[in-house]
Design an enzyme around this catalytic site. Structure first.
Site, PDB file in Angstrom:
ATOM      1  N   LYS A   1       0.846  -1.205   0.000  1.00 52.61           N
ATOM      2  CA  LYS A   1       0.000   0.000   0.000  1.00 52.61           C
ATOM      3  C   LYS A   1       0.874   1.245   0.000  1.00 52.61           C
ATOM      4  O   LYS A   1       2.043   1.221   0.399  1.00 52.61           O
ATOM      5  CB  LYS A   1      -0.948   0.027   1.199  1.00 52.61           C
ATOM      6  CG  LYS A   1      -0.271   0.150   2.582  1.00 52.61           C
ATOM      7  CD  LYS A   1      -0.117   1.580   3.072  1.00 52.61           C
ATOM      8  CE  LYS A   1       0.607   1.653   4.410  1.00 52.61           C
ATOM      9  NZ  LYS A   1       1.706   2.562   4.498  1.00 52.61           N
TER      10      LYS A   1
ATOM     11  N   ALA B   1       3.910  -1.298   3.947  1.00 53.75           N
ATOM     12  CA  ALA B   1       3.116  -2.320   4.652  1.00 53.75           C
ATOM     13  C   ALA B   1       3.391  -3.743   4.157  1.00 53.75           C
ATOM     14  O   ALA B   1       2.486  -4.581   4.161  1.00 53.75           O
ATOM     15  CB  ALA B   1       1.614  -1.995   4.574  1.00 53.75           C
ATOM     16  N   GLY B   2       4.629  -4.022   3.766  1.00 52.10           N
ATOM     17  CA  GLY B   2       4.968  -5.361   3.273  1.00 52.10           C
ATOM     18  C   GLY B   2       4.706  -6.438   4.311  1.00 52.10           C
ATOM     19  O   GLY B   2       4.070  -7.457   4.016  1.00 52.10           O
TER      20      GLY B   2
ATOM     21  N   ASP C   1      -2.260  -1.494  10.162  1.00 50.09           N
ATOM     22  CA  ASP C   1      -2.470  -1.491   8.700  1.00 50.09           C
ATOM     23  C   ASP C   1      -3.062  -2.799   8.181  1.00 50.09           C
ATOM     24  O   ASP C   1      -3.442  -2.884   7.011  1.00 50.09           O
ATOM     25  CB  ASP C   1      -1.113  -1.348   7.975  1.00 50.09           C
ATOM     26  CG  ASP C   1      -0.570   0.058   8.018  1.00 50.09           C
ATOM     27  OD1 ASP C   1      -1.366   0.982   8.264  1.00 50.09           O
ATOM     28  OD2 ASP C   1       0.640   0.216   7.786  1.00 50.09           O
TER      29      ASP C   1
HETATM   30  O1  C5P Z   1       0.114  -0.891  14.646  1.00 51.74           O
HETATM   31  P1  C5P Z   1       1.517  -1.051  14.216  1.00 51.74           P
HETATM   32  O2  C5P Z   1       2.247  -2.122  14.986  1.00 51.74           O
HETATM   33  O3  C5P Z   1       1.692  -1.220  12.748  1.00 51.74           O
HETATM   34  O4  C5P Z   1       2.238   0.313  14.558  1.00 51.74           O
HETATM   35  C1  C5P Z   1       3.625   0.438  14.600  1.00 51.74           C
HETATM   36  C2  C5P Z   1       3.994   1.626  15.490  1.00 51.74           C
HETATM   37  O5  C5P Z   1       3.591   2.842  14.871  1.00 51.74           O
HETATM   38  C3  C5P Z   1       3.310   1.620  16.838  1.00 51.74           C
HETATM   39  O6  C5P Z   1       4.064   0.879  17.774  1.00 51.74           O
HETATM   40  C4  C5P Z   1       3.288   3.099  17.183  1.00 51.74           C
HETATM   41  O7  C5P Z   1       4.558   3.495  17.674  1.00 51.74           O
HETATM   42  C5  C5P Z   1       3.100   3.764  15.829  1.00 51.74           C
HETATM   43  N1  C5P Z   1       1.686   4.072  15.523  1.00 51.74           N
HETATM   44  C6  C5P Z   1       1.062   5.102  16.202  1.00 51.74           C
HETATM   45  N2  C5P Z   1      -0.251   5.373  15.913  1.00 51.74           N
HETATM   46  C7  C5P Z   1      -0.925   4.660  14.992  1.00 51.74           C
HETATM   47  C8  C5P Z   1      -0.301   3.619  14.285  1.00 51.74           C
HETATM   48  C9  C5P Z   1       1.020   3.349  14.574  1.00 51.74           C
HETATM   49  O8  C5P Z   1       1.658   5.775  17.046  1.00 51.74           O
HETATM   50  N3  C5P Z   1      -2.195   4.970  14.744  1.00 51.74           N
END
Ligand code: C5P
Length: 314
Positions: free
Chosen positions: A11, A105-106, A141
């Protein structure tokens, strides 16, 4: 069936606005996410053991629980212990085409494919909302990666409202292979620098998210207006990534000079993408960029926008 092959598209973010903090420590976001045809292939096969085993043609991809694809399979094992007892472990083979640490987002796409594939392999009969609830436990994601296409994503990024896909548009992606950016680092740096401007009032946050639905970018997408989409590309995370990674900033400037519809960093980077009208223009920019920056560390990919998320191929 005991084996499935799936296509897991990457994406890009056409729009990423950081609205404020959330009580769970994440950020409240308003984004427009867009699937692109650049994809990994994920093969799942029952392995007759009690193990989840991950392998990948790229040796840099971990095969342990730090791999989101492994964690996706483990989540299904935990949630459906009877099916696990019946069907046993699974081999997950990933053909990696989506660059890593790229903001594409791989890893999330691989996890999405594992959720969709195991649902089929174990005949769990999960609905798309049920799959997306499981996906949200693994990463913000991943719900989007399951459905794919084009969507407004709010909350942590997991609340989705589909939009029509401007599938006629193409992109050139450019990424220095040696520059991988940690998403937690990018959000933390943003909070440190811009936390004072966060909207904290929940009603105001809700209002800002709702504005997305009637906003200019959604209008441009609905009208398939590539020029306007290009002008409205936005990513708040550029404010922290570009100053700390001058090579990414330079790459962005170089692409901008080639007159695409628009240029933007995707997610937390380090990929920069140029949106263009046709595959011929993508080819032209690809050639121009490789001539202008003849650095073997620079990866360049041409692809197009797609309305598809995870697809089962066999
Ligand atoms: O949800 P995911 O593990 O992909 O997110 C990776 C990091 O990105 C989270 O640990 C956080 O530090 C940050 N993040 C955030 N707010 C979001 C999505 C991601 O702060 N809405």
């Amino acid at each position: 069936m005991r084996a499935y092959s799936l296509i897991a598209p990457a994406k890009i973010n056409l729009y990423l606005e950081i609205i404020g903090d959330r009580s769970d420590g994440y950020h409240e976001l308003a984004m427009i996410l867009q699937s692109i045809a650049l994809s990994d292939r994920v093969d799942l096969r029952a392995n007759g053991t009690d193990q989840i085993r991950v392998r990948c043609d790229d040796p840099l991809v971990p095969s342990d629980a730090s791999n989101l694809a492994y964690r996706a399979a483990d989540l299904i094992v935990q949630q459906f212990p009877e099916s696990y007892r019946k069907f046993g472990g699974v081999d997950i083979a990933i053909e990696k085409r989506i660059p890593m640490g790229a903001g594409l987002a791989g890893g999330s796409a691989n996890a999405a494919a594992v959720l969709v594939g195991l649902d089929l392999m174990w005949s769990l009969g999960l609905t798309q909302p049920e799959l997306q609830d499981l996906a949200a436990q693994l990463g913000s994601d991943i719900p989007f990666c399951i459905a794919g296409g084009t969507a407004i994503a709010t909350g942590r990024g997991e609340q989705l409202a589909p939009l029509p896909s401007p599938e006629h548009l193409h992109v050139v992606l450019a990424k220095y292979r040696s520059i991988a950016i940690s998403t937690p680092w990018a959000y933390k740096a943003y909070r440190q620098q811009f936390g004072h401007s966060y909207i904290s009032d929940p009603a105001e946050q809700k209002g800002r998210k709702q504005q997305m639905h009637s906003g200019a970018m959604v209008g441009a997408i609905a009208q398939r207006d590539g020029k306007r989409i290009g002008q409205l590309l936005h990513n708040d995370l550029e404010k922290v990534v570009l100053p700390t990674h001058p090579k990414v900033a330079e790459l962005r400037q170089t692409l901008e000079k080639m007159n695409p519809l628009g240029v933007m960093m995707s997610g937390s980077g380090s990929t920069v993408f140029a949106l263009v009208e046709s595959s011929a223009q993508a080819e032209q920019i690809h050639q121009q960029l490789s001539a202008e920056i003849p650095d073997p560390d620079l990866g360049i990919w041409k692809t197009h926008l797609t309305a598809s998320g995870v697809q089962v191929v066999s």
